[in-house]
Design an enzyme around this catalytic site. Structure first.
Site, PDB file in Angstrom:
ATOM      1  CG  HIS A  57      -6.073  41.473  48.690  1.00  0.00           C
ATOM      2  ND1 HIS A  57      -5.880  42.723  49.235  1.00  0.00           N
ATOM      3  CD2 HIS A  57      -5.539  40.601  49.562  1.00  0.00           C
ATOM      4  CE1 HIS A  57      -5.236  42.595  50.399  1.00  0.00           C
ATOM      5  NE2 HIS A  57      -5.020  41.327  50.627  1.00  0.00           N
ATOM      6  CG  ASN A 129      -2.730  44.761  53.722  1.00  0.00           C
ATOM      7  OD1 ASN A 129      -3.088  44.635  52.549  1.00  0.00           O
ATOM      8  ND2 ASN A 129      -2.728  43.761  54.573  1.00  0.00           N
ATOM      9  CE1 TYR A 339       1.586  37.127  48.587  1.00  0.00           C
ATOM     10  CE2 TYR A 339       0.287  38.589  47.213  1.00  0.00           C
ATOM     11  CZ  TYR A 339       0.628  38.103  48.466  1.00  0.00           C
ATOM     12  OH  TYR A 339       0.016  38.588  49.585  1.00  0.00           O
TER      13      TYR A 339
HETATM   14  C1  HEM Z   1      -3.226  39.126  47.381  1.00  0.00           C
HETATM   15  C2  HEM Z   1      -1.510  35.228  49.636  1.00  0.00           C
HETATM   16  C3  HEM Z   1      -0.301  37.947  53.438  1.00  0.00           C
HETATM   17  C4  HEM Z   1      -1.304  41.879  50.861  1.00  0.00           C
HETATM   18  C5  HEM Z   1      -2.918  37.829  47.698  1.00  0.00           C
HETATM   19  C6  HEM Z   1      -3.170  36.693  46.855  1.00  0.00           C
HETATM   20  C7  HEM Z   1      -2.685  35.612  47.482  1.00  0.00           C
HETATM   21  C8  HEM Z   1      -2.129  36.042  48.725  1.00  0.00           C
HETATM   22  C9  HEM Z   1      -2.710  34.178  46.979  1.00  0.00           C
HETATM   23  C10 HEM Z   1      -3.874  36.757  45.499  1.00  0.00           C
HETATM   24  C11 HEM Z   1      -2.909  37.270  44.479  1.00  0.00           C
HETATM   25  C12 HEM Z   1      -3.467  37.279  43.067  1.00  0.00           C
HETATM   26  O1  HEM Z   1      -4.302  36.431  42.743  1.00  0.00           O
HETATM   27  O2  HEM Z   1      -3.031  38.138  42.264  1.00  0.00           O
HETATM   28  C13 HEM Z   1      -1.002  35.634  50.847  1.00  0.00           C
HETATM   29  C14 HEM Z   1      -0.337  34.770  51.797  1.00  0.00           C
HETATM   30  C15 HEM Z   1      -0.022  35.537  52.874  1.00  0.00           C
HETATM   31  C16 HEM Z   1      -0.462  36.881  52.589  1.00  0.00           C
HETATM   32  C17 HEM Z   1      -0.072  33.296  51.588  1.00  0.00           C
HETATM   33  C18 HEM Z   1       0.672  35.175  54.155  1.00  0.00           C
HETATM   34  C19 HEM Z   1       1.423  34.132  54.311  1.00  0.00           C
HETATM   35  C20 HEM Z   1      -0.423  39.249  53.057  1.00  0.00           C
HETATM   36  C21 HEM Z   1       0.059  40.372  53.819  1.00  0.00           C
HETATM   37  C22 HEM Z   1      -0.227  41.488  53.078  1.00  0.00           C
HETATM   38  C23 HEM Z   1      -0.882  41.052  51.868  1.00  0.00           C
HETATM   39  C24 HEM Z   1       0.778  40.286  55.156  1.00  0.00           C
HETATM   40  C25 HEM Z   1       0.064  42.925  53.372  1.00  0.00           C
HETATM   41  C26 HEM Z   1       0.948  43.332  54.235  1.00  0.00           C
HETATM   42  C27 HEM Z   1      -1.895  41.465  49.704  1.00  0.00           C
HETATM   43  C28 HEM Z   1      -2.381  42.374  48.685  1.00  0.00           C
HETATM   44  C29 HEM Z   1      -2.946  41.569  47.687  1.00  0.00           C
HETATM   45  C30 HEM Z   1      -2.797  40.202  48.105  1.00  0.00           C
HETATM   46  C31 HEM Z   1      -2.309  43.884  48.694  1.00  0.00           C
HETATM   47  C32 HEM Z   1      -3.628  42.063  46.423  1.00  0.00           C
HETATM   48  C33 HEM Z   1      -2.599  42.265  45.328  1.00  0.00           C
HETATM   49  C34 HEM Z   1      -3.275  42.832  44.103  1.00  0.00           C
HETATM   50  O3  HEM Z   1      -3.873  43.916  44.201  1.00  0.00           O
HETATM   51  O4  HEM Z   1      -3.219  42.179  43.046  1.00  0.00           O
HETATM   52  N1  HEM Z   1      -2.299  37.407  48.837  1.00  0.00           N
HETATM   53  N2  HEM Z   1      -1.064  36.896  51.351  1.00  0.00           N
HETATM   54  N3  HEM Z   1      -0.994  39.696  51.883  1.00  0.00           N
HETATM   55  N4  HEM Z   1      -2.161  40.166  49.318  1.00  0.00           N
HETATM   56 FE1  HEM Z   1      -1.605  38.548  50.330  1.00  0.00          FE
END
Ligand code: HEM
Ligand code: NDP
Length: 486
Positions: A57, A129, A339
């Protein structure tokens, strides 16, 4: 103030700068001096302008808004932000998943829909999402999944073969890949897409009664998508098309809004529901749990400084306020850790002290020090103490508990009556998509699986994957890929 009436340039320590243009040298043509601290400060600071981009992202944009609750849902949750009449300031960041910071907004990808609500009980983050489901159901597979969507080790190129290899080897992905391959995989703007909390969450009311909920944010602008060809065209025309669209709309006062809905399941119904209600690859069909409208969420203010307010924004699914709890969804459980851990690495241990992440609620924490700490805990710096330091109030969390028992295992979920990987995407294909939607879905899949790196061995796997969803869909993909047989 300078003689011209504009402010005087200063160093970051507030000392008047000697020049905006010239370094200090020995004579006009001579070498520069180490004592030119101002030059050194500018160069050294510039070298540190970037923080690591988000590992997923990375490309995104956002705005501030207000959540207004118009219906009474106090019978389901005591969370203050969801009481009728409550208005809560919020921040959103929309994003693509796989591309890097400069990548095009119109790439085929799910869109991140991350919301932060600044409530009087502390920050509540809903990090969803634009799809109600996800590709996998166990966090063990997340890094492998993401590696398959990003770049190869040898060529440093993205590779559709790798993507199909992971997807066809992970049949639980079929539902999310189906949505991704419809035109909803290329929304025409962030304003024209829905947002979903995706996971199931726990709500509990003042009496401690519990419910399971799913959140839906339905766009009031209507769903609008690019076709595959339009999305490709925008990659060249304006790779920031979605960021620009949102900013322009808010600037001209055309504030986008979303109708906020929840599906509510009484706590006890989860055990025997026909689908595992905690499996992130499944929706709760609307016929089983009709969405209830609870309010409106409107975006109205652009950030003033993108780096400070959007790049350094830190969303975390673990930010849950009294009245809201986690569910046993394994993906959510994994995300609760992931996170805040990445924020400590990407931004620093005191990321919650930055204005954009800082709660409006007072902070009385026993955490202290670390890089860039400026809101440091006063004495006493430990608990328990006899000095009048803060004391936790477990009463606030009464309701946030449920019984679990079992052997420690590594296992798939126990299947509920109607659980399988293909039934829900089949319902999408059969009952929800129009003829045009179906036609575009086939073209989008065929286009994606026809890219040169997709091997001859991979294509029959792709066809088989789609035949499992629906024979007609698989046959049409086979035809598009030039593969015979059924
Ligand atoms: C961002 C991990 C599943 C939605 C991220 C980031 C990580 C991460 C490490 C970067 C955050 C940052 O640097 O600020 C994971 C892991 C998941 C997972 C380990 C599953 C085990 C999901 C799912 C969704 C999701 C299922 C939605 C339903 C998002 C969104 C961001 C993000 C929207 C961006 C947040 C922002 O705009 O700062 N995720 N994620 N992720 N993830 Fe996940
Ligand atoms: P319903 O007919 O009650 O609802 C189907 C929902 O699908 C709609 O309300 C809409 O939800 C969404 N939808 C409509 N057109 C499209 C499209 N072109 N692409 C993707 N989604 C679309 O049926 P069910 O609730 O029984 O669900 C049937 C299937 O619909 C599911 O298996 C799932 O694939 C899909 N779906 C279901 C959702 C749910 O929460 N129940 C949500 C989204 C999709 P919305 O306005 O929320 O997008």
């Amino acid at each position: 103030m300078s003689t011209s009436g504009t402010p005087t340039t200063t160093t970051d320590a507030g000392i008047a700068a000697p020049s905006d243009e010239h370094s200090q040298s020995i004579g006009p043509n001579g070498p520069l001096l180490l004592q030119d601290h101002y030059l050194i400060q500018k160069m050294a600071h510039f070298n540190r302008e970037r923080v690591p981009e988000r590992v997923v992202h990375a490309k995104g944009g956002g705005a501030y808004g207000t959540l207004e609750i118009t219906e009474d849902v106090g019978q389901y949750t005591k969370a203050k932000l969801f009481q009728k009449g409550a208005q809560t300031k919020s921040l959103v960041r929309f994003s693509t998943v796989a591309g890097e910071l400069g990548s095009p907004d119109s790439n085929r990808d799910p869109r991140g829909f991350a919301m932060k609500f600044y409530t009087e009980d502390g920050n509540y983050d809903l990090v969803g999402n634009n799809t109600p489901i996800f590709f996998i159901r166990d966090p063990q597979k997340f890094s492998d999944f993401i590696h398959s969507q990003k770049r190869r080790a040898d060529t440093n190129l993205r590779d559709n073969n790798m993507q199909w290899d992971f997807w066809t080897g992970s049949p639980e992905s079929a539902h999310q890949v189906s949505l991704l391959m419809t035109d909803r995989g290329t929304p025409s703007s962030w304003r024209h897409m829905n947002g979903y909390g995706s996971h199931t969450f726990l709500w509990y009311n003042a009496a401690g009664e519990k419910f399971w909920v799913k959140y839906h944010f339905k766009t009031d602008q209507g769903i609008k998508n690019f076709t595959d060809a339009e999305a490709d065209e925008w990659k060249g025309k304006d790779s920031d098309v979605h960021m620009r669209d949102l900013q322009d709309a808010i600037r001209r006062g055309d504030n986008p809004s979303w109708t906020v809905q929840v599906q509510v399941m009484p706590f006890e119904e989860a055990a025997d529901y026909r689908f595992n209600p905690f499996d992130l690859t499944k929706v709760w069909p609307h016929g089983d749990y009709p969405p209830i409208t609870i309010g409106k969420w409107t975006l109205h203010t652009n950030p003033e400084n993108y780096f400070a307010e959007i790049e350094q924004a830190a969303f975390e699914p673990a930010n849950l306020v009294p009245g809201i709890g986690a569910s046993p969804d394994k993906m959510l459980q994994g995300r609760l850790f992931s996170y805040p851990d990445t924020h400590r690495y990407r931004i620093g241990p005191n990321y919650l002290q930055l204005p954009v992440n800082s709660p409006i609620a007072e902070v009385h924490s026993y955490n202290k020090d670390g890089a860039m700490a400026y809101r440091n805990s006063p004495d006493p710096v430990y608990a328990p103490n006899t000095m009048g330091g803060p004391v936790a109030d477990p009463e606030l969390w009464k309701g946030d508990s449920y019984e679990v028992a079992g052997e420690i295992v590594r296992s798939a979920y126990i299947l509920h009556k109607d659980d399988d990987d293909y039934g829900q995407p089949r319902a999408l294909w059969e009952k929800v998509l129009s003829d045009t939607d179906r036609e575009h879905m086939v073209t989008n899949i065929v286009g994606h699986a026809s890219s040169p790196e997709v091997t001859a061995e991979m294509k029959p796997r792709v066809v088989e994957y789609w035949r499992n969803v629906h024979k007609d869909l698989g046959d049409r993909v086979a035809k598009g890929l030039g593969i015979n047989g059924s």
